[in-house]
Design an enzyme around this catalytic site. Structure first.
Site, PDB file in Angstrom:
ATOM      1  N   GLY B  13     -16.947   8.120  16.855  1.00 45.07           N
ATOM      2  CA  GLY B  13     -15.649   7.479  16.668  1.00 45.07           C
ATOM      3  C   GLY B  13     -14.634   8.100  17.591  1.00 45.07           C
ATOM      4  N   GLY B  18     -10.570  10.940  17.130  1.00 43.40           N
ATOM      5  CA  GLY B  18     -11.767  11.633  17.617  1.00 43.40           C
ATOM      6  C   GLY B  18     -11.718  11.867  19.112  1.00 43.40           C
ATOM      7  N   ASN B 108      -8.772   9.651   6.684  1.00 49.70           N
ATOM      8  CA  ASN B 108      -7.765   9.506   5.646  1.00 49.70           C
ATOM      9  C   ASN B 108      -8.407   9.361   4.285  1.00 49.70           C
ATOM     10  OD1 ASN B 108      -5.189   9.559   6.871  1.00 49.70           O
ATOM     11  ND2 ASN B 108      -5.536   7.527   7.735  1.00 49.70           N
ATOM     12  N   LYS B 196      -1.931  15.059   1.294  1.00 55.36           N
ATOM     13  CA  LYS B 196      -1.741  14.040   2.333  1.00 55.36           C
ATOM     14  C   LYS B 196      -1.590  12.650   1.706  1.00 55.36           C
ATOM     15  CE  LYS B 196      -2.773  12.908   7.028  1.00 55.36           C
ATOM     16  NZ  LYS B 196      -3.747  12.302   7.899  1.00 55.36           N
TER      17      LYS B 196
END
Lengths: 317, 317
Positions: B13, B18, B108, B196
Site C-alpha cells: 500500500g 505507506g 485508521n 486517535k
C-alpha cells in the site's frame, strides 16, 4: 354560525397545497380570494389550471391579488405558506380577517398555531390543517395533483389542549364537501400533528441527510433502522405529551412507504431548490416538546443538528 | 534481536501514507521493498518523488514489485492499505514475512489487528501504527507531504491487552530515527487507538454526513455540538473499555481543529473519489466495542447507520 352562512375565504400561499385546496373550494362554489406573490396577473388572465387525478379543470375569473392591501376582509384565511414564512405572515392576518373569523393553517410540523393565536389576540379561531396530498406547482398558473388530497383539521387552544369539534370546523368541512376533498374533523390537534410527525420527521429528515428518496431509504436495512429508531422516539415523545399514538401506526406507515413509488419529501424538494428547510416546524419543535417532557430523543437530536447545519448553509448562500 | 540486526521491510500500500514512510526508511538507509499495484514500472524508471515540507527528495533504484510473488521475505511488513482491503491482504502476509518478524499496520480505526494476528497464527508480532500525517498521493510516482508525520506504534496482544514496549517496536523506531520521522512507543495500543478515534470518529464521520470540511464543521454551532456529543460518547466508550483518555484531550482537539486550515478528512477524500469508506474500522468497530461494554452511544450509532447507507450506495455503484 347559521346554516345559511356563506363563508368567504382568502388563500395565502397559493402553491401546490393552497392553490389546490383554494381551487377546489372555488370549484365547489365558495367565494375565494387568492394572494399570489408573483403571478397574480397571469392567473387572472389565463385562469388557474388544475391537473388532477380527480379530473382536470381551469378556474377563470378568480379574485387574485398581488398585495395584501387589496384583499377583502374574509371569514376564513387559509395559510398554506411554508412555516419558514410564518413570522412574516401572522401579523398581517388581523387586517384581512373579520372579527370572529378563523385562520386555517395547512402546514407541516408543530408549533405554528401559537404564533397565529397571538397575532389574533382572541379575535378569531385558529385551526390546524394537515394535508395528505401529493401535489406540485408545475407552472405559473398550474397545479398538478397526483394523488390523495384529504385534509384533517382540528382547532387550536393554548398549549394544544384538545379543543373538540367547533362550528368553524364544521363550516369549513361543509364547504369542502361540495367538492371531492374529504375532510376529517379531529378533536385533538396535537394528536393529529404527532401522527403526521411520525412519518414526517424520519422521512423528511433522512431524505435530506442521506440525499435519498423514500424508496432508497426503505431499500437499505441501515436507513430503515434509522426510520424505526426515529419513530420510536416520536411515539415516546407523543406519549410524554399525553398523546398515545394508535397501536401499529408505525408499522402501517413503514409498510405503506415501502409500497409507495419513490418519492421526494417536501423537505427534499426544498433542499433541491436551495430553499430554506422547515427544520424547526418538522423536527426542532417536536424535539423541544418531547425533551421538555423529559423524553430522551438522541437520534432526532442528531438529525436536527445535522439539518440545522445544512439549512444554515442554504440560508447563508 | 541484536543491535547489529539489519531490518528489511516490505511496504504494502505505497500510497500517501505507506509511500511516505517507506521512502523515509529507504532514505535513512533501510532495505525497503515496495508493492505497487499499478505504477511499479514507472517508479522503477523515474524514482519515487517525495515533495515534503521537511525537504524534497527523489529515491532511485528502488525495489518495486507489481506482484506479491516477487517480493522477498522480509523482517517487517508495513501494511498501509485502507482497512477496507484488509481481508484481501492479511492472508498473503505469512508468505513474505520471515518467521518471528513483525507486521506494522499503519491504519485508521480499530479492529484490524486481530485479522492479521489470526493470519500470522503466532509466527510473528502484530504492531499497530497511527500516522499523524498530512500527505497525499499527487502523481504516479509522487507523494506530497504537507505537514506533521509522526508515527505512534504499539504492539498488539489478543483482545488489545496492553503489550508494553517490544524489541520489534524499538528496532523500527531506531530505523525511523535515521530519518526525520518521530516515532512514539506506546505500551497500550488500544489506548492510542481510542485517542486517535476521539478525533477520527466525529470529523471523518461528519465530514461525509454533512459534506463539509473541518473548518465548516467548526464554524457552525450545531455541528460543533455534534462533534462534542460524539467525543463524549467516545470518551465513555473508552472508559468502559478500561482506557481513561487524558483529561482535556477533547478540548485540545476541538481547539486545534478550530485553528487548522480547512481540511478534507480521509473519509471525505474517499467519498469524493467514490471509493469505499472505512466505516467499520473508524466507526463500526469502536461502536460495537463500546456497546459491548454496555455504553450507550446513540449519536455514533446514528452516524454509523447513515454512513453505512452512504457507503452501500458507493460500493453498489
Amino acid at each position: 354560525m347559521m346554516e345559511a352562512f356563506v363563508t368567504t375565504y382568502a388563500v395565502i400561499g397559493a402553491g401546490a397545497v393552497g392553490g389546490f385546496y383554494g381551487a377546489k373550494l372555488a370549484q365547489g362554489g365558495s367565494d375565494v380570494h387568492f394572494l399570489f406573490r408573483d403571478h397574480a396577473h397571469h392567473v387572472r388572465t389565463s385562469g388557474l389550471d388544475v391537473r388532477s387525478v380527480d379530473g382536470d379543470f381551469v378556474l377563470e375569473d378568480l379574485s387574485t391579488h398581488e398585495e395584501w392591501s387589496t384583499l377583502p376582509e374574509v371569514d376564513v384565511v387559509i395559510v398554506a405558506v411554508k412555516s419558514t414564512a410564518n413570522e412574516d405572515v401572522a401579523p398581517r392576518i388581523p387586517a384581512i380577517l373579520r372579527p370572529g373569523g378563523a385562520v386555517l393553517l395547512i402546514q407541516n410540523g408543530l408549533g405554528s398555531e401559537p404564533l397565529f393565536a397571538e397575532a389574533l389576540d382572541g379575535q378569531g379561531e385558529v385551526i390546524g390543517g394537515l394535508a395528505f396530498i401529493n401535489s406540485e406547482r408545475t407552472g405559473r398558473n398550474q397545479v398538478t395533483h397526483m394523488g390523495n388530497g384529504g385534509l384533517t383539521i382540528a382547532s387550536y387552544l393554548p398549549d394544544y389542549v384538545a379543543a373538540g369539534i367547533t362550528d368553524w370546523m364544521r363550516a369549513i368541512a361543509a364547504d369542502f364537501e361540495m367538492t371531492s376533498v374529504p375532510v376529517q374533523l379531529q378533536e385533538d390537534l396535537v394528536l393529529a400533528r404527532w401522527m403526521k410527525l411520525l412519518w414526517n420527521i424520519p422521512y423528511n429528515g433522512l431524505s435530506v441527510l442521506l440525499q435519498a428518496s423514500t424508496a432508497e431509504i426503505m431499500n437499505d436495512p441501515q436507513s430503515t433502522e434509522l426510520v424505526e429508531a426515529i419513530m420510536a422516539e416520536v411515539i415516546a415523545a407523543a406519549a410524554s405529551d399525553g398523546r398515545e399514538l394508535p397501536a401499529g401506526l408505525a408499522e402501517l406507515m413503514l409498510d405503506a412507504t415501502r409500497k409507495m413509488k419513490p418519492y421526494a419529501t417536501s423537505m427534499k424538494v426544498d433542499f433541491d431548490k436551495n430553499r430554506p428547510l422547515e427544520v424547526e416546524a418538522i423536527v426542532g419543535e417536536p424535539l423541544r416538546r418531547g425533551q421538555g417532557h423529559g423524553t430522551p430523543m438522541p437520534v432526532i437530536e442528531t438529525l436536527y443538528r445535522a439539518l440545522c447545519f445544512t439549512n444554515a448553509r442554504i440560508t447563508s448562500s
